[in-house]
Design a protein around this motif. Structure first.
Motif, PDB file in Angstrom:
ATOM      1  N   ALA A   1       0.831  -1.203   0.000  1.00  0.00           N
ATOM      2  CA  ALA A   1       0.000   0.000   0.000  1.00  0.00           C
ATOM      3  C   ALA A   1       0.865   1.254   0.000  1.00  0.00           C
ATOM      4  O   ALA A   1       0.554   2.236  -0.681  1.00  0.00           O
ATOM      5  CB  ALA A   1      -0.920  -0.007   1.224  1.00  0.00           C
ATOM      6  N   ARG A   2       1.937   1.212   0.750  1.00  0.00           N
ATOM      7  CA  ARG A   2       2.847   2.359   0.798  1.00  0.00           C
ATOM      8  C   ARG A   2       3.467   2.608  -0.573  1.00  0.00           C
ATOM      9  O   ARG A   2       3.560   3.748  -1.051  1.00  0.00           O
ATOM     10  CB  ARG A   2       3.938   2.113   1.832  1.00  0.00           C
ATOM     11  CG  ARG A   2       4.831   3.336   2.110  1.00  0.00           C
ATOM     12  CD  ARG A   2       5.848   3.037   3.210  1.00  0.00           C
ATOM     13  NE  ARG A   2       5.181   2.541   4.413  1.00  0.00           N
ATOM     14  CZ  ARG A   2       5.292   1.287   4.854  1.00  0.00           C
ATOM     15  NH1 ARG A   2       6.032   0.418   4.189  1.00  0.00           N
ATOM     16  NH2 ARG A   2       4.670   0.904   5.942  1.00  0.00           N
ATOM     17  N   LYS A   3       3.864   1.525  -1.229  1.00  0.00           N
ATOM     18  CA  LYS A   3       4.464   1.635  -2.561  1.00  0.00           C
ATOM     19  C   LYS A   3       3.454   2.177  -3.563  1.00  0.00           C
ATOM     20  O   LYS A   3       3.781   3.023  -4.413  1.00  0.00           O
ATOM     21  CB  LYS A   3       4.975   0.268  -3.007  1.00  0.00           C
ATOM     22  CG  LYS A   3       5.667   0.278  -4.356  1.00  0.00           C
ATOM     23  CD  LYS A   3       6.211  -1.118  -4.695  1.00  0.00           C
ATOM     24  CE  LYS A   3       6.911  -1.099  -6.054  1.00  0.00           C
ATOM     25  NZ  LYS A   3       7.432  -2.445  -6.405  1.00  0.00           N
ATOM     26  N   ALA A   4       2.206   1.693  -3.482  1.00  0.00           N
ATOM     27  CA  ALA A   4       1.163   2.153  -4.402  1.00  0.00           C
ATOM     28  C   ALA A   4       0.843   3.623  -4.174  1.00  0.00           C
ATOM     29  O   ALA A   4       0.652   4.387  -5.133  1.00  0.00           O
ATOM     30  CB  ALA A   4      -0.100   1.307  -4.223  1.00  0.00           C
ATOM     31  N   ALA A   5       0.789   4.042  -2.894  1.00  0.00           N
ATOM     32  CA  ALA A   5       0.505   5.443  -2.590  1.00  0.00           C
ATOM     33  C   ALA A   5       1.626   6.347  -3.094  1.00  0.00           C
ATOM     34  O   ALA A   5       1.382   7.435  -3.623  1.00  0.00           O
ATOM     35  CB  ALA A   5       0.314   5.616  -1.088  1.00  0.00           C
ATOM     36  N   GLN A   6       2.859   5.884  -2.938  1.00  0.00           N
ATOM     37  CA  GLN A   6       4.005   6.655  -3.439  1.00  0.00           C
ATOM     38  C   GLN A   6       3.969   6.738  -4.959  1.00  0.00           C
ATOM     39  O   GLN A   6       4.298   7.777  -5.549  1.00  0.00           O
ATOM     40  CB  GLN A   6       5.317   6.007  -2.968  1.00  0.00           C
ATOM     41  CG  GLN A   6       5.565   6.152  -1.476  1.00  0.00           C
ATOM     42  CD  GLN A   6       6.774   5.352  -1.004  1.00  0.00           C
ATOM     43  OE1 GLN A   6       7.286   4.481  -1.722  1.00  0.00           O
ATOM     44  NE2 GLN A   6       7.227   5.623   0.220  1.00  0.00           N
ATOM     45  N   LYS A   7       3.559   5.645  -5.603  1.00  0.00           N
ATOM     46  CA  LYS A   7       3.443   5.633  -7.057  1.00  0.00           C
ATOM     47  C   LYS A   7       2.381   6.630  -7.509  1.00  0.00           C
ATOM     48  O   LYS A   7       2.563   7.367  -8.486  1.00  0.00           O
ATOM     49  CB  LYS A   7       3.084   4.231  -7.549  1.00  0.00           C
ATOM     50  CG  LYS A   7       2.887   4.148  -9.059  1.00  0.00           C
ATOM     51  CD  LYS A   7       2.526   2.732  -9.493  1.00  0.00           C
ATOM     52  CE  LYS A   7       2.304   2.674 -11.001  1.00  0.00           C
ATOM     53  NZ  LYS A   7       1.942   1.308 -11.452  1.00  0.00           N
ATOM     54  N   ALA A   8       1.256   6.674  -6.777  1.00  0.00           N
ATOM     55  CA  ALA A   8       0.193   7.616  -7.111  1.00  0.00           C
ATOM     56  C   ALA A   8       0.702   9.051  -7.019  1.00  0.00           C
ATOM     57  O   ALA A   8       0.423   9.886  -7.877  1.00  0.00           O
ATOM     58  CB  ALA A   8      -1.001   7.410  -6.185  1.00  0.00           C
ATOM     59  N   PHE A   9       1.452   9.324  -5.959  1.00  0.00           N
ATOM     60  CA  PHE A   9       2.002  10.670  -5.784  1.00  0.00           C
ATOM     61  C   PHE A   9       2.966  11.011  -6.922  1.00  0.00           C
ATOM     62  O   PHE A   9       2.910  12.093  -7.505  1.00  0.00           O
ATOM     63  CB  PHE A   9       2.731  10.756  -4.445  1.00  0.00           C
ATOM     64  CG  PHE A   9       3.374  12.096  -4.203  1.00  0.00           C
ATOM     65  CD1 PHE A   9       2.634  13.158  -3.713  1.00  0.00           C
ATOM     66  CD2 PHE A   9       4.717  12.300  -4.476  1.00  0.00           C
ATOM     67  CE1 PHE A   9       3.213  14.398  -3.498  1.00  0.00           C
ATOM     68  CE2 PHE A   9       5.311  13.529  -4.273  1.00  0.00           C
ATOM     69  CZ  PHE A   9       4.553  14.584  -3.781  1.00  0.00           C
ATOM     70  N   HIS A  10       3.839  10.042  -7.267  1.00  0.00           N
ATOM     71  CA  HIS A  10       4.825  10.275  -8.323  1.00  0.00           C
ATOM     72  C   HIS A  10       4.156  10.510  -9.667  1.00  0.00           C
ATOM     73  O   HIS A  10       4.495  11.447 -10.397  1.00  0.00           O
ATOM     74  CB  HIS A  10       5.771   9.088  -8.411  1.00  0.00           C
ATOM     75  CG  HIS A  10       6.730   9.160  -9.564  1.00  0.00           C
ATOM     76  ND1 HIS A  10       7.803  10.018  -9.578  1.00  0.00           N
ATOM     77  CD2 HIS A  10       6.768   8.493 -10.758  1.00  0.00           C
ATOM     78  CE1 HIS A  10       8.472   9.879 -10.716  1.00  0.00           C
ATOM     79  NE2 HIS A  10       7.856   8.962 -11.445  1.00  0.00           N
TER      80      HIS A  10
END
Length: 292
Positions: free
Chosen positions: A30-39
Motif C-alpha cells: 500500500a505504501r508503494k502504491a501510494a508513493q506511485k500515485a504521488f509520483h
C-alpha cells in the motif's frame, strides 16, 4: 465484492490506509502504491489529477468505494481488484459516471472477457484509456467497415441477409477491436489523426492489407516519423539492390531493435550502398529520398 468501510472518521483521508483496510493490500504494498500515485500524479500532465485525488475525489471513501463496486460488478474478483488498484491507485479518483459506462463497454460492447478486462486495467493510465474506448471503436468501425464489407462480399457469404450485413460487420469489428485493445491498450491513448496517418501509410505506401494492420497492432504503436517511414525507406532500397530477402516482412523489419538494425542493415551495407546511412538519418528528420 470487496468490503467497504461504512464508518466515517474525523481523520484526513489516507490513501495508504484505505488500500490496506479496504483493498487488502499489505502495508508495504500500500505504501508503494501510494508513493506511485504521488509520483505519477505530480507529473506535469497529471498535476490536476493529483490535486483532485488529494482534495476532492478522495477526501472520503465514498468515491473509491463506488469505483470498487463497479470493478466488482463487471466480474472482477477481490484479488483481481487488489492487483489493479495496486498497479494504478489513481483509478480510484475516476468519476463513477465516467468509469461505469466505460467498464460496461469493455464487458458488453467489446465483449472482453474478465481476464482481458484485467489485462487492460493493469496497464498504466487505465482511467485515461477507458474514456477513449467508445470513440476509438467508432473510429475503427468507420475506417475498416468498408474493407470488411468488401472482404465478406468476396467470400460470397450468402448466409447473411443484406439487411443484417452492417450489424454483422460492426460486431466482427468490435470483437477484432477488443482483441487489439487487450493486446495493446495504449492504442486508446493515441489520437485518431495519428492512427489514421499510420494506417494510410501502411496500406497505401507499404502495401499491407487492411486486415493485416489490425492483426499487428504493434505496428500502430510505432512512431511514423522515427520508425515506420525510415525503416520502409531502407527496406525499399535494399530490396531494389538485391541485399534483402524478399520474404522479409515489413512487420519483422520494424520489430528489430535499433542497435541491431543499424549494425545489420545500415553499417553492413555502407560500402555497397553509399549514402544509405545518410538517407536513413534524413528519413528520421522527415526527409525521405526517392533514391540512394
Amino acid at each position: 465484492m470487496l468490503s467497504t468501510s461504512a464508518s466515517a472518521t474525523a481523520a484526513p483521508f489516507s490513501l495508504e490506509d484505505y488500500l490496506v483496510a479496504t483493498c487488502s493490500l499489505a502495508p508495504a504494498q500500500a505504501r508503494k502504491a501510494a508513493q506511485k500515485a504521488f509520483h505519477e500524479a505530480t507529473k506535469d500532465c497529471k498535476k490536476k489529477a493529483f490535486e483532485e485525488l488529494s482534495h476532492s475525489r478522495l477526501n472520503s471513501a465514498s468515491n473509491p468505494n463506488a469505483v470498487l463496486e463497479l470493478l466488482s460488478g463487471v466480474g472482477l474478483s477481490r484479488a483481481d481488484i487488489a492487483a489493479i488498484v495496486a498497479a494504478d491507485p489513481l483509478l480510484l479518483r475516476s468519476l463513477t459516471k465516467n468509469i461505469g459506462p466505460r467498464l460496461l463497454d469493455l464487458r458488453d460492447c467489446l465483449s472482453l472477457s474478465t481476464p482481458q478486462i484485467i489485462r487492460f486495467l493493469l496497464v498504466g493510465s487505465c482511467a485515461l484509456h477507458i474514456c477513449h474506448i467508445s470513440p476509438k471503436l467508432e473510429f475503427f468501425i468507420s475506417l475498416y467497415g468498408p474493407f470488411e464489407k468488401v472482404l465478406m462480399v468476396m467470400k460470397k457469404n450468402k448466409g447473411i441477409l443484406q439487411s443484417n450485413l452492417e450489424r454483422v460487420i460492426k460486431t466482427n469489428l468490435a470483437l477484432l477491436f477488443a482483441t487489439i485493445v487487450s493486446k495493446m491498450p495504449s492504442i486508446l491513448g493515441t489520437s485518431e489523426e495519428c492512427l489514421l496517418h499510420k494506417i494510410q501509410f501502411l496500406i497505401n505506401k507499404v502495401g499491407l492489407e487492411p486486415q493485416y494492420t489490425l492483426g499487428k497492432p504493434t505496428l500502430l504503436g510505432c512512431s511514423l516519423e522515427k520508425r515506420l517511414v525510415p525503416r520502409y525507406c531502407v527496406m525499399k532500397v535494399l530490396l531494389a539492390k538485391g541485399f534483402l530477402n524478399s520474404n522479409m516482412s515489413f512487420y519483422s523489419f520494424v520489430q528489430i531493435g535499433e542497435v541491431t538494425f543499424k549494425f545489420r542493415y545500415i553499417n553492413y551495407h555502407k560500402d555497397s550502398v553509399p549514402g544509405l546511412a545518410d538517407a536513413y538519418a534524413k528519413a528520421h528528420a522527415g526527409v525521405v529520398l526517392s533514391e540512394v
